[in-house]
Design a protein around this motif. Structure first.
Motif, PDB file in Angstrom:
ATOM      1  N   UNK A  58      14.783  32.745  71.041  1.00  0.00           N
ATOM      2  CA  UNK A  58      15.433  32.833  69.032  1.00  0.00           C
ATOM      3  C   UNK A  58      17.007  32.598  68.814  1.00  0.00           C
ATOM      4  N   UNK A  59      17.417  32.149  67.847  1.00  0.00           N
ATOM      5  CA  UNK A  59      18.318  32.199  67.837  1.00  0.00           C
ATOM      6  C   UNK A  59      18.920  32.750  66.191  1.00  0.00           C
ATOM      7  N   UNK A  60      20.829  33.813  66.360  1.00  0.00           N
ATOM      8  CA  UNK A  60      21.209  34.712  64.878  1.00  0.00           C
ATOM      9  C   UNK A  60      22.064  33.833  65.031  1.00  0.00           C
ATOM     10  N   UNK A  61      22.341  33.984  63.384  1.00  0.00           N
ATOM     11  CA  UNK A  61      23.707  33.042  62.926  1.00  0.00           C
ATOM     12  C   UNK A  61      24.718  34.453  62.864  1.00  0.00           C
ATOM     13  N   UNK A  62      26.049  34.036  63.225  1.00  0.00           N
ATOM     14  CA  UNK A  62      26.700  34.771  61.911  1.00  0.00           C
ATOM     15  C   UNK A  62      26.842  34.501  60.614  1.00  0.00           C
ATOM     16  N   UNK A  63      27.258  35.217  59.770  1.00  0.00           N
ATOM     17  CA  UNK A  63      27.907  34.837  58.168  1.00  0.00           C
ATOM     18  C   UNK A  63      28.859  36.200  57.652  1.00  0.00           C
ATOM     19  N   UNK A  64      29.692  35.287  56.831  1.00  0.00           N
ATOM     20  CA  UNK A  64      30.215  36.961  56.134  1.00  0.00           C
ATOM     21  C   UNK A  64      29.846  38.287  55.274  1.00  0.00           C
ATOM     22  N   UNK A  65      29.607  39.099  55.969  1.00  0.00           N
ATOM     23  CA  UNK A  65      29.159  39.941  54.748  1.00  0.00           C
ATOM     24  C   UNK A  65      29.892  40.231  53.802  1.00  0.00           C
ATOM     25  N   UNK A  66      28.767  40.986  52.300  1.00  0.00           N
ATOM     26  CA  UNK A  66      29.413  40.318  51.177  1.00  0.00           C
ATOM     27  C   UNK A  66      30.578  40.498  50.651  1.00  0.00           C
ATOM     28  N   UNK A  67      31.176  41.863  51.263  1.00  0.00           N
ATOM     29  CA  UNK A  67      32.227  41.988  51.077  1.00  0.00           C
ATOM     30  C   UNK A  67      33.808  41.135  51.738  1.00  0.00           C
ATOM     31  N   UNK A  98      24.150  27.657  51.453  1.00  0.00           N
ATOM     32  CA  UNK A  98      24.122  29.765  50.423  1.00  0.00           C
ATOM     33  C   UNK A  98      25.696  30.228  49.841  1.00  0.00           C
ATOM     34  N   UNK A  99      25.675  30.181  48.467  1.00  0.00           N
ATOM     35  CA  UNK A  99      26.172  30.858  47.914  1.00  0.00           C
ATOM     36  C   UNK A  99      26.898  32.343  48.149  1.00  0.00           C
ATOM     37  N   UNK A 100      27.578  32.951  48.864  1.00  0.00           N
ATOM     38  CA  UNK A 100      27.592  33.968  49.166  1.00  0.00           C
ATOM     39  C   UNK A 100      28.651  35.185  47.864  1.00  0.00           C
ATOM     40  N   UNK A 101      29.715  34.232  47.161  1.00  0.00           N
ATOM     41  CA  UNK A 101      30.104  34.753  46.151  1.00  0.00           C
ATOM     42  C   UNK A 101      30.969  34.053  45.494  1.00  0.00           C
ATOM     43  N   UNK A 102      30.429  33.379  44.358  1.00  0.00           N
ATOM     44  CA  UNK A 102      31.717  32.534  43.834  1.00  0.00           C
ATOM     45  C   UNK A 102      32.490  33.550  42.698  1.00  0.00           C
ATOM     46  N   UNK A 103      33.787  33.406  41.956  1.00  0.00           N
ATOM     47  CA  UNK A 103      34.035  33.352  40.978  1.00  0.00           C
ATOM     48  C   UNK A 103      34.476  32.056  39.939  1.00  0.00           C
ATOM     49  N   UNK A 104      34.018  31.924  39.320  1.00  0.00           N
ATOM     50  CA  UNK A 104      34.716  30.790  37.496  1.00  0.00           C
ATOM     51  C   UNK A 104      35.980  31.670  36.492  1.00  0.00           C
ATOM     52  N   UNK A 105      37.126  30.889  36.916  1.00  0.00           N
ATOM     53  CA  UNK A 105      38.024  31.565  36.424  1.00  0.00           C
ATOM     54  C   UNK A 105      37.848  30.942  34.963  1.00  0.00           C
ATOM     55  N   UNK A 106      39.346  31.808  34.082  1.00  0.00           N
ATOM     56  CA  UNK A 106      38.492  31.511  32.644  1.00  0.00           C
ATOM     57  C   UNK A 106      38.924  30.045  32.068  1.00  0.00           C
ATOM     58  N   UNK A 107      38.329  29.599  31.640  1.00  0.00           N
ATOM     59  CA  UNK A 107      38.548  27.923  30.546  1.00  0.00           C
ATOM     60  C   UNK A 107      38.419  26.956  32.231  1.00  0.00           C
ATOM     61  N   UNK A 108      37.789  27.593  33.583  1.00  0.00           N
ATOM     62  CA  UNK A 108      36.525  26.623  34.269  1.00  0.00           C
ATOM     63  C   UNK A 108      35.690  26.041  33.707  1.00  0.00           C
ATOM     64  N   UNK A 109      35.728  24.324  34.034  1.00  0.00           N
ATOM     65  CA  UNK A 109      34.466  23.634  33.527  1.00  0.00           C
ATOM     66  C   UNK A 109      33.942  23.346  34.389  1.00  0.00           C
ATOM     67  N   UNK A 191      41.194  37.183  54.810  1.00  0.00           N
ATOM     68  CA  UNK A 191      40.167  37.720  55.717  1.00  0.00           C
ATOM     69  C   UNK A 191      39.850  36.827  57.160  1.00  0.00           C
ATOM     70  N   UNK A 192      41.368  36.897  57.619  1.00  0.00           N
ATOM     71  CA  UNK A 192      41.033  35.945  58.861  1.00  0.00           C
ATOM     72  C   UNK A 192      41.215  37.504  60.299  1.00  0.00           C
ATOM     73  N   UNK A 193      41.718  38.617  59.045  1.00  0.00           N
ATOM     74  CA  UNK A 193      41.793  39.332  60.678  1.00  0.00           C
ATOM     75  C   UNK A 193      40.222  40.259  60.795  1.00  0.00           C
ATOM     76  N   UNK A 194      39.432  40.103  60.427  1.00  0.00           N
ATOM     77  CA  UNK A 194      38.351  40.745  59.964  1.00  0.00           C
ATOM     78  C   UNK A 194      37.113  39.857  60.922  1.00  0.00           C
ATOM     79  N   UNK A 195      37.476  38.346  61.153  1.00  0.00           N
ATOM     80  CA  UNK A 195      36.026  37.860  61.343  1.00  0.00           C
ATOM     81  C   UNK A 195      36.190  37.453  63.634  1.00  0.00           C
ATOM     82  N   UNK A 196      37.649  38.517  63.841  1.00  0.00           N
ATOM     83  CA  UNK A 196      36.852  38.729  65.487  1.00  0.00           C
ATOM     84  C   UNK A 196      37.294  37.303  66.121  1.00  0.00           C
TER      85      UNK A 196
END
Length: 196
Positions: A58-67, A98-109, A191-196
């Motif tokens: 089996x394998x486990x995959x690390x991924x970022x937390x939502x925070x 897979x998108x974990x977080x997305x922010x679309x700036x004002x007037x982003x096409x 987030x670099x300090x939280x990556x370990x």
């Protein structure tokens, strides 16, 4: 003889009898006998080995937390806004795109949404910043640029835990890809300090 009166009585006997037979078969131990007769691979939950590591096979995959993903996206967009580029989109994706977080700036096409996601995925999948990968996409004939869902333009930053690429931060929409990349790098720095 009227058969329409006999049908409900027959069904009243047959249906409960079928249910009884099905219940008896399910609890008869047939499964245990079959399972012991021949080895069969199952999708059961993996057993945990000592030390909390998954069992072999089996394998486990690390991924970022939502925070962490949210923090990275906010920091990247804030950098772009501070640089007068608030019309970009920032996407933080896992290694599979897979998108974990997305922010679309004002007037982003609209095109910036997919560009940011693809840059993030390309950085995550290849474990390198997209500005460093752009050279691989050039040449005669087929290149890595032909891979679906990838975009070999500056603006994607690989997020690593140790040596393993676990995510990507992509920014799309600035007039210069290196400006996109500077914003993505600010997201990584946050987030670099939280990556370990």
């Amino acid at each position: 003889m009227n058969t329409s009166r006999r049908l409900p009585k027959t069904l009243a006997v047959i249906v409960p009898l079928a249910a009884i037979l099905a219940t008896a078969a399910c609890g008869s131990g047939i499964e245990e006998k079959v399972a012991s007769a021949s080895p069969v691979a199952t999708a059961a939950a993996p057993a945990q080995a000592p030390g909390g590591q998954a069992a072999k096979g089996t394998a486990t995959a690390n991924r970022l937390t939502v925070g962490a993903a949210g923090t990275a996206a906010q920091a990247a967009l804030a950098k772009c806004q501070a640089d007068g580029l608030g019309f970009v989109t920032v996407a933080v994706v896992d290694r599979n795109g897979n998108v974990q977080a997305m922010l679309r700036g004002d007037n982003a096409a609209q095109h910036t949404v997919e560009a940011a996601r693809q840059k993030g995925y390309t950085a995550a999948a290849f474990g390198a910043n997209t500005s460093d990968l752009a050279g691989r996409a050039k040449g005669d004939g087929a290149t890595v640029a032909d891979l679906d869902g990838t975009l070999f333009l500056p603006g994607g930053v690989s997020v690593k835990a140790g040596n393993a690429s676990i995510a990507g931060i992509g920014v799309g929409g600035a007039p210069d890809g290196m400006a996109d990349q500077a914003c993505a790098a600010a997201g990584l720095d946050a987030i670099a300090g939280s990556l370990g």
